[in-house]
Design a protein around this motif. Structure first.
Motif, short mmCIF file in Angstrom:
data_model
loop_
_atom_site.label_atom_id
_atom_site.label_comp_id
_atom_site.label_asym_id
_atom_site.label_seq_id
_atom_site.Cartn_x
_atom_site.Cartn_y
_atom_site.Cartn_z
N THR A 199 44.43 62.03 9.60
CA THR A 199 43.76 63.35 9.62
C THR A 199 44.71 64.47 9.99
OG1 THR A 199 43.06 62.94 11.91
CG2 THR A 199 41.50 62.36 10.15
N HIS B 247 39.52 71.22 13.62
CA HIS B 247 40.70 70.37 13.41
C HIS B 247 41.55 70.34 14.68
CE1 HIS B 247 43.67 68.30 10.94
NE2 HIS B 247 44.61 69.07 11.50
N LYS C 228 40.93 69.34 6.74
CA LYS C 228 39.94 69.03 5.71
C LYS C 228 39.47 70.31 5.01
CE LYS C 228 39.78 64.64 6.89
NZ LYS C 228 40.29 63.56 6.02
N TYR D 189 34.57 66.08 8.47
CA TYR D 189 34.97 65.66 9.82
C TYR D 189 33.94 64.74 10.48
CZ TYR D 189 38.99 68.81 9.99
OH TYR D 189 40.19 69.41 9.75
#
Length: 527
Positions: free
Chosen positions: A134, A103, A138, A144
């Protein structure tokens, strides 16, 4: 004397209670075998789902399956449980760290791309939208895939713009579609839901299992499913440990109590043997005293001599009788104390045995009950039908097997979801249960298929009864998502005949069911 007879009766009673305790232990073992079988199936399904995630985890699960198949010691199996749980926990932590790192890298790359000059405004806006969408981390790495694919396309577009390539090449760049579904396959969810529905656990753990089942959906990520697997794994492990500990405590108490009872019985037997010897000695002494008294009377020369001799001999007899009476009293007292002590131990054992017997019956009832519909399950059907077949071959009577199947049930699951499907099965099961007499059996055979066993119904009466049930089900007011839905039944039925067995009769009824399906459904076929 009656004491030995009373002791024999106590020993016989104790033997009966020992046999009852042994029977209870066998029932416990049978129940544990059923639970172990369900657990082995779960481990197998967990292995298939987790395959490829971690090589060490695959090896550990394979070793666990091998240990369970060879009935390894519980200590070894439990040690392997702990190893697997630790691996799953480590994998979960590692996965969280990987997601956090991915991330961070994703947003760093996006921020660098935003700083590139000559980036087309439309592309810059799309990039900003992507980074905004985003912002939140997640749940799994696979989620992703789509954003990363888009980011790569944006980089490609930026390079084209920087090199001043023709605009027509830039116009060919379009945001990519997701190349992989970020959610768990629907088939896996259905298999896991089916397993949870048929999983038998103790009452305290049912709410946790039901909660996990209720949270399953088509939008669950791989990481969430893995966490659910881990939680179910821990629940089953805890339940098995508690069942094992309960059995160990009871059997340990049973062993200790029976050992003390056995010791008391052996002591009683030894005391009886010593008592017989002592009684024999006292009787010999009395016999000797009486013989001497008779001889003294016969050989006496004068009345005065007889009187003196008789008084002496009577005193000896009285002394022997007093000694015999005192001994018998002490012997009776000791025997009474031993029997009371044994009775107390047996009373404690009976209380524990009744509690344990109740638990075994509850477990057996659970193992014979379908978790979703609360009807008898396939194991209950097999047991009931077997007993009825034995009765039939001993003394023939009207005995029939009925197989029912819901028409177009898959359409309900696919259109309205599994919750609607489960509710449908519950309503149908309740309707069937209320439509049969107490003397008849109704159960869920599996999926949307039900079975019934009818006694003392001839062909005409049985078909009339089944038509009533078929029409009643067809009139049930099902409504899903504001849509009225009609549910119908296809039914196959046959009577047991001479030389029939369970498999032949079921296959005949099942074949009749499929014929009813092929002939248009919502009807009864008699074979």
């Amino acid at each position: 004397m009656n004491q030995p007879t009373s002791a024999d009766k106590e020993i016989i009673a104790l033997k009966k209670k020992l046999d009852s305790a042994i029977h209870a232990r066998l029932e416990l073992q049978k129940d544990l075998e059923i639970q172990s079988s369900a657990f082995v199936q779960f481990i197998s399904k967990l292995s298939q789902t987790a395959k490829g995630i971690d090589v060490l985890l695959d090896n550990k699960l394979a070793k666990l399956r091998k240990m369970l198949s060879k009935s390894s010691s519980w200590e070894d199996v439990q040690a392997m449980f702990n190893d697997i749980a630790q691996l799953l926990q480590k994998h979960s932590i590692k996965n969280d760290n990987n997601i956090a790192h991915l991330h961070q890298q994703f947003h760093q790359a996006g921020a660098l791309l935003q700083k590139i000059r000559n980036l087309p405004d439309s592309l810059r806006r799309e990039l900003r939208t992507l980074l905004t969408d985003t912002t939140d981390k997640k749940d799994s790495v696979v989620q992703y895939v789509s954003p990363l694919s888009q980011l790569i396309e944006f980089y490609q577009a930026a390079l084209i713009a920087k090199e001043n390539l023709p605009s027509n090449e830039l116009s060919n760049v379009t945001p990519p579609k997701a190349i992989q579904n970020p959610y768990v396959d629907k088939v896996v969810i259905e298999r896991f839901t089916f397993f949870l529905t048929h999983l038998n656990v103790s009452k305290p753990y049912k709410p946790a299992i039901n909660k996990i089942k209720s949270e399953l959906s088509d939008k669950i990520s791989h990481q969430e499913l893995l966490d659910d697997f881990l939680e179910v794994f821990e629940i089953i492990n805890k339940d098995l440990i508690e069942e094992r500990n309960t059995a160990k405590v009871f059997l340990s108490t049973l062993s200790a109590t029976l050992s003390s009872v056995q010791t008391a019985v052996q002591t009683t037997i030894s005391s009886n043997e010593a008592s017989k010897t002592k009684h024999s000695e006292l009787n010999q002494q009395l016999k000797k005293n009486i013989t001497e008294l008779a001889e003294g009377v016969e050989n006496a020369n004068s009345l005065a001599g007889i009187k003196i001799d008789i008084n002496e001999k009577l005193k000896q007899i009285v002394t022997s009788l007093e000694e015999k009476t005192a001994f018998e009293f002490e012997q009776f007292k000791a025997l009474s104390e031993q029997l009371n002590s044994m009775q107390e131990k047996v009373n404690i054992l009976e209380v524990q045995g009744r509690a344990f017997e109740k638990k075994i019956k509850e477990q057996q009832a659970r193992s014979y009950q379908d978790a979703l519909t609360k009807l008898g399950n396939r194991a209950a059907f097999d047991d009931y039908f077997t007993k009825q077949m034995v009765r039939f071959h001993h003394s023939p009577f009207e005995l029939a097997i009925v197989v029912l199947d819901l028409d177009n049930f898959k359409r309900i699951n696919d259109t309205y979801g599994h919750t609607a499907g489960d509710k449908t099965l519950q309503v149908i099961a309740n309707t069937l249960a209320k439509s049969v007499d107490k003397e008849q059996f109704v159960g869920r055979y599996g999926g949307e298929e039900f079975v019934m066993i009818y006694s003392n119904y001839n062909k005409e009466k049985l078909i009339e009864k089944l038509n009533e049930i078929r029409l009643k089900v067809a009139k049930l007011p099902f409504k899903f998502k504001n849509n009225s839905v009609s549910i119908t039944l296809s039914i196959g039925v046959t009577h047991i005949v001479e030389n029939d067995n369970i498999h032949l009769a079921f296959e005949r009824a099942d074949a009749a069911l499929y014929k009813a399906k092929e002939s248009g459904k919502n009807q009864i076929i008699y074979a």
